[in-house]
Design a protein around this motif. Structure first.
Motif, PDB file in Angstrom:
ATOM      1  N   UNK A 289       0.825  -1.197   0.000  1.00  0.00           N
ATOM      2  CA  UNK A 289       0.000   0.000   0.000  1.00  0.00           C
ATOM      3  C   UNK A 289       0.866   1.255   0.000  1.00  0.00           C
ATOM      4  N   UNK A 290       1.841   1.307   0.892  1.00  0.00           N
ATOM      5  CA  UNK A 290       2.711   2.478   0.978  1.00  0.00           C
ATOM      6  C   UNK A 290       3.465   2.677  -0.327  1.00  0.00           C
ATOM      7  N   UNK A 291       3.963   1.598  -0.899  1.00  0.00           N
ATOM      8  CA  UNK A 291       4.711   1.693  -2.157  1.00  0.00           C
ATOM      9  C   UNK A 291       3.833   2.234  -3.281  1.00  0.00           C
ATOM     10  N   UNK A 292       2.590   1.783  -3.337  1.00  0.00           N
ATOM     11  CA  UNK A 292       1.683   2.236  -4.390  1.00  0.00           C
ATOM     12  C   UNK A 292       1.349   3.718  -4.231  1.00  0.00           C
ATOM     13  N   UNK A 293       1.079   4.126  -3.000  1.00  0.00           N
ATOM     14  CA  UNK A 293       0.788   5.539  -2.748  1.00  0.00           C
ATOM     15  C   UNK A 293       2.021   6.386  -3.060  1.00  0.00           C
ATOM     16  N   UNK A 294       3.163   5.928  -2.612  1.00  0.00           N
ATOM     17  CA  UNK A 294       4.424   6.649  -2.805  1.00  0.00           C
ATOM     18  C   UNK A 294       4.689   6.900  -4.293  1.00  0.00           C
ATOM     19  N   UNK A 295       4.460   5.884  -5.098  1.00  0.00           N
ATOM     20  CA  UNK A 295       4.738   5.992  -6.532  1.00  0.00           C
ATOM     21  C   UNK A 295       3.802   6.978  -7.235  1.00  0.00           C
TER      22      UNK A 295
END
Length: 277
Positions: free
Chosen positions: A30-36
Motif C-alpha cells: 500500500x505504501x509503495x503504491x501511494x508513494x509511486x
C-alpha cells in the motif's frame, strides 16, 4: 504554501486496499503504491512520516539487534550496514545518531547506555520533526504523539512512584513541565486535543492492551481532526497512511481487534468518499 491535489489517488484509496480480504492486507505494498503516485516533494513527506522506523532500525543495528529490524523504514538493512562506516552519506539525523553512539557525545551517561541512547534518539527525532518539518500535518501529528507518549509515561511513573525524568521524551523544558507540575492532569486536560478522553482513559481500570488500543483510537481521531478541511492534498494522504500504520500494527498484534478497526477504517473512508463525490 501551494499543495498539490491528488484527486484520483485519494478517491481511489479504499479500492487500493479494501477489495481484498482483511487477512491479506499488505501495508508495505500500500505504501509503495501511494508513494509511486505522489510527486517528489511529497514523497519526501511520506518518508518523513516513517522516519521513526529508520530511527529504531539504526538503533537496533548499532546494538547488534538486527533481528528486531522493521521493514516499515525507508532505509533497508543493507543500506544502513553499508553506510555505518561512511555516515556522511546518510541523512543528517542518522549521522548524528551514529556519531552520538560511536564518539560518546555527552548527554548525561555514556553514549552506549541503552536508555540514554534511546532517549537521545527519540528526543532528537521529535525535536527535528516538530521544529523543522515543512508540513503542517507532520509537525502536528508527531507533536501530538510526543505529548501523548509523555503523558502515559509521566502518569505511570507517578502511579508507581518512580522518577520520571529518564522516561520522558524531550529536552529540559518538556521534561520540567511534567516533573514540576503537581496537578493530576499535569495542567493539560483542557490544553490539548482529546485531553478529556486521554485522562479519563488513564483513570479507567483496564488492562494494558485495552488501554493501548484505545490510545490508538485517539491517534486515529487526531489524524481525522488534522485533515478536517483537507480533501485531496498530501495531508489527506499522510493521514491515510498514518491510520493504515495503526491498522497494520493491530492486525499483526490482535486479529480480532484489527478486524474491528479495519471495519471502522473502511466505513470512514467510504463515507468520506461519498461526501466528496
Amino acid at each position: 504554501m501551494f499543495k498539490r491535489e491528488y484527486y484520483c489517488l485519494v478517491a481511489g484509496l479504499p479500492d487500493l486496499v479494501f477489495e481484498q480480504n482483511v487477512k491479506k492486507f499488505d501495508f508495505k505494498t500500500l505504501v509503495e503504491e501511494v508513494y509511486e503516485q505522489t510527486k517528489e516533494q511529497d514523497q519526501e513527506l511520506i518518508r518523513e512520516l516513517f522516519h521513526p522506523y529508520d530511527h529504531q532500525n539504526l538503533h537496533y543495528l548499532l546494538r547488534d539487534r538486527k533481528d528486531l529490524f522493521n521493514d516499515k523504514g525507508f532505509f533497508s538493512l543493507d543500506f544502513l550496514k553499508e553506510h555505518l562506516d561512511i555516515p556522511e552519506e546518510m541523512p543528517q539525523y542518522l549521522i548524528d545518531i551514529v556519531r552520538k553512539f560511536r564518539l560518546g557525545h555527552e548527554l548525561g551517561d555514556q553514549s552506549d547506555d541503552y536508555y540514554n541512547m534511546s532517549h537521545y534518539i527519540w528526543s532528537r527525532f521529535y525535536q527535528e520533526v516538530t521544529e523543522k518539518s515543512k508540513n503542517r500535518f507532520i509537525r502536528s501529528w508527531f507533536g501530538f504523539d510526543q505529548i501523548l507518549r509523555n503523558i502515559q509515561s509521566a502518569w505511570m511513573c507517578r502511579k508507581l512512584d518512580i522518577p520520571m525524568e529518564e522516561q520522558l521524551i524531550g529536552w529540559d523544558e518538556t521534561i520540567n513541565h511534567f516533573v514540576k507540575n503537581n496537578l493530576p492532569d499535569f495542567g493539560l486536560r483542557r490544553e490539548i486535543s482529546f485531553g478529556e478522553q486521554i485522562f479519563n482513559l488513564l483513570d479507567e481500570d483496564i488492562d494494558l492492551l485495552e488501554r493501548e488500543f484505545r490510545f490508538d483510537q485517539i491517534r486515529w481521531q487526531m489524524a481525522d481532526e488534522l485533515t478536517t478541511f483537507n480533501y485531496f492534498d498530501i495531508d489527506k494522504v499522510l493521514a491515510f497512511l498514518a491510520k493504515a500504520d495503526i491498522l497494520d500494527r493491530w492486525l499483526k498484534l490482535d486479529n480480532e481487534r484489527g478486524a474491528v478497526l479495519f471495519d471502522g477504517f473502511v466505513k470512514a473512508l467510504v463515507e468520506q468518499k461519498n461526501i466528496n463525490v
